[in-house]
Scaffold this active site. Structure first.
Site, PDB file in Angstrom:
ATOM      1  N   LYS A  16       0.976  -1.049   0.496  1.00 16.84           N
ATOM      2  CA  LYS A  16      -0.177  -0.272  -0.041  1.00 16.84           C
ATOM      3  C   LYS A  16       0.495   1.360   0.441  1.00 16.84           C
ATOM      4  O   LYS A  16       1.753   2.004   0.589  1.00 16.84           O
ATOM      5  CB  LYS A  16      -0.573  -0.245   1.450  1.00 16.84           C
ATOM      6  CG  LYS A  16      -2.319  -1.078   1.592  1.00 16.84           C
ATOM      7  CD  LYS A  16      -2.715  -1.061   2.429  1.00 16.84           C
ATOM      8  CE  LYS A  16      -3.461  -2.346   2.721  1.00 16.84           C
ATOM      9  NZ  LYS A  16      -4.674  -2.224   4.247  1.00 16.84           N
ATOM     10  N   ASP A 144       5.101  -0.206  14.706  1.00 17.34           N
ATOM     11  CA  ASP A 144       4.211  -0.462  15.589  1.00 17.34           C
ATOM     12  C   ASP A 144       3.888  -1.067  17.062  1.00 17.34           C
ATOM     13  O   ASP A 144       3.529  -1.152  17.678  1.00 17.34           O
ATOM     14  CB  ASP A 144       3.852  -2.129  14.814  1.00 17.34           C
ATOM     15  CG  ASP A 144       2.128  -1.411  14.332  1.00 17.34           C
ATOM     16  OD1 ASP A 144       1.482  -0.065  13.923  1.00 17.34           O
ATOM     17  OD2 ASP A 144       1.884  -2.613  13.315  1.00 17.34           O
ATOM     18  N   SER A 205      -8.661  -7.901  10.378  1.00 19.55           N
ATOM     19  CA  SER A 205      -8.210  -8.936  10.395  1.00 19.55           C
ATOM     20  C   SER A 205      -7.148  -9.122  11.317  1.00 19.55           C
ATOM     21  O   SER A 205      -6.775 -10.120  11.165  1.00 19.55           O
ATOM     22  CB  SER A 205      -7.560  -9.317   9.265  1.00 19.55           C
ATOM     23  OG  SER A 205      -6.689  -8.307   8.599  1.00 19.55           O
ATOM     24  N   GLY A 206      -6.238  -8.790  11.830  1.00 19.93           N
ATOM     25  CA  GLY A 206      -5.239  -8.478  12.816  1.00 19.93           C
ATOM     26  C   GLY A 206      -5.705  -8.320  13.793  1.00 19.93           C
ATOM     27  O   GLY A 206      -6.822  -7.102  13.197  1.00 19.93           O
TER      28      GLY A 206
END
Length: 385
Positions: A16, A144, A205-206
């Site tokens: 992305k 993250d 999804s996570g």
């Protein structure tokens, strides 16, 4: 020419890229939303959700994605790229804030690949390719894990001998960029101050949840890896370590098979036997699909209870990410099981995905706030320019 910055977020089979315009040293607007994905034996190239091209995979897929992007980028003569920003999943013990890339840092991050084997290699491959191709501009990394650097030691330790903690085997927490965006932009989105004791539920999804006290991360559901915490689309979530030992000793499974099982064949997909997509499972009437949804909700409710204990109370719950910000059904199910907290949901507001979905009489405020990890990275990049 218009000055822009590029934000890259790489996965194992996708890339992305967001192109943001900047003005007066501030992020102005998103000009292009670019998505490249590996689909069967082709790479599909999308710009602003419109497919531009599809080419056969002949070599390294990620390199081909970068080359395909670069071919398009050379035609954008009106845009002047001044910096790039990159999401890196794991910063380990030492990287607690964004940094400017150099060769030394890339080498240090490669050492962390064993801590995030399914994400870090692709993050670093894309970072390295941009770093080599665009030598004259700054490249900034955002982690993250950094948002959780404020977690006290008591929340990070496992019950293992201290020598393993010293080696970095500890709870880190993930989805930090999402939590940073939601907490830092909460007031401008909702027109309310972020409550003192808040839990953010990043459900996609996570999935993970984070306890935030006075705007800082206190602890979260994910620990050493992105497998930990609540059940996810294809990941197990919390799992007794004895299960892994049993799979090795009695099922005679290899490490590769166990990794595939825990990361890609479990969760909603494994329980339902049908799909990893929550939208599909909610509309499916089969027993296994319903059970998968119920287990997903149950695990989240249990985790919220743990985080409330860590916070010593609760003022606010915020739902975000794909499921959290789009599924009124899941929000209603979770809130219903938390009614003992005095939570009351406005059905109409919840159905419309409004920002505040709790009633005025609710003892705990409940919000829906869309996340924007690309924007928070862009804002961090601007601090270096």
């Amino acid at each position: 020419m218009k000055d822009v910055i590029l934000i890259a977020n790489a996965g194992s089979s996708s890339l992305k890229i967001s192109i943001f315009g900047i003005q007066n040293k501030k992020v102005k607007d998103k000009i292009y939303n670019i998505f490249l994905e590996k689909n069967n034996n082709k790479i599909l190239f999308y710009i602003n959700q419109k497919q531009e091209s599809a080419i056969s995979i002949k070599d390294n897929a990620i390199e081909m994605m970068i080359n395909l992007f670069e071919e398009w980028w050379t035609k954008q003569s009106a845009l002047n790229l001044i910096a790039t920003g990159h999401r890196i999943v794991h910063g380990g013990k030492n990287f607690n804030k964004p940094v400017i890339v150099n060769e030394k840092i890339i080498k240090e991050l490669r050492v962390l690949i064993p801590l995030s084997p399914l994400h870090q290699p692709y993050n670093l491959q894309v970072l390295d390719l941009f770093f080599q191709k665009y030598k004259d501009i700054s490249h900034i990394i955002c982690f993250d894990t950094s948002f959780h650097y404020t977690n006290p030691p008591i929340t990070k330790a496992f019950g293992l001998p201290k020598q393993y903690y010293d080696k970095g085997i500890m709870r880190y927490g993930f989805h930090g960029l999402s939590y940073q965006y939601v907490s830092s932009h909460f007031k401008e989105i909702t027109m309310e101050d972020l409550p003192t004791k808040t839990i953010i539920a990043h459900l996609g999804s996570g999935s993970s949840l984070c306890a935030i006290k006075n705007g800082l991360s206190l602890t979260s559901s994910m620990g050493f890896s992105v497998l930990d915490g609540v059940m996810m689309a294809t990941r197990t979530g919390n799992l007794d370590p004895g299960v892994v030992l049993y799979l090795i000793n009695h099922e005679k499974m290899t490490m590769k098979e166990i990794t595939e099982l825990l990361y890609k064949k479990s969760g909603l997909l494994g329980i339902s036997g049908e799909s990893s997509d929550m939208r599909t499972l909610i509309t499916n009437n089969s027993h296994d699909s319903k059970f998968a949804v119920e287990l997903f909700v149950y695990r989240i409710v249990l985790e919220i209870g743990k985080l409330i204990a860590a916070l010593e109370g609760i003022d606010c719950i915020i739902f975000t990410a794909g499921i959290g910000q789009n599924s009124a059904v899941i929000r209603e199910m979770i809130s219903g099981k938390l009614s003992w907290l005095g939570i009351k949901i406005d059905y109409g507001k919840n159905q419309k995905n409004e920002h505040r979905i709790s009633t005025k009489g609710s003892k705990v405020k409940v919000f829906v706030v869309p996340t924007n990890e690309e924007l928070i990275i862009a804002e961090e990049v601007m601090k270096f320019l």
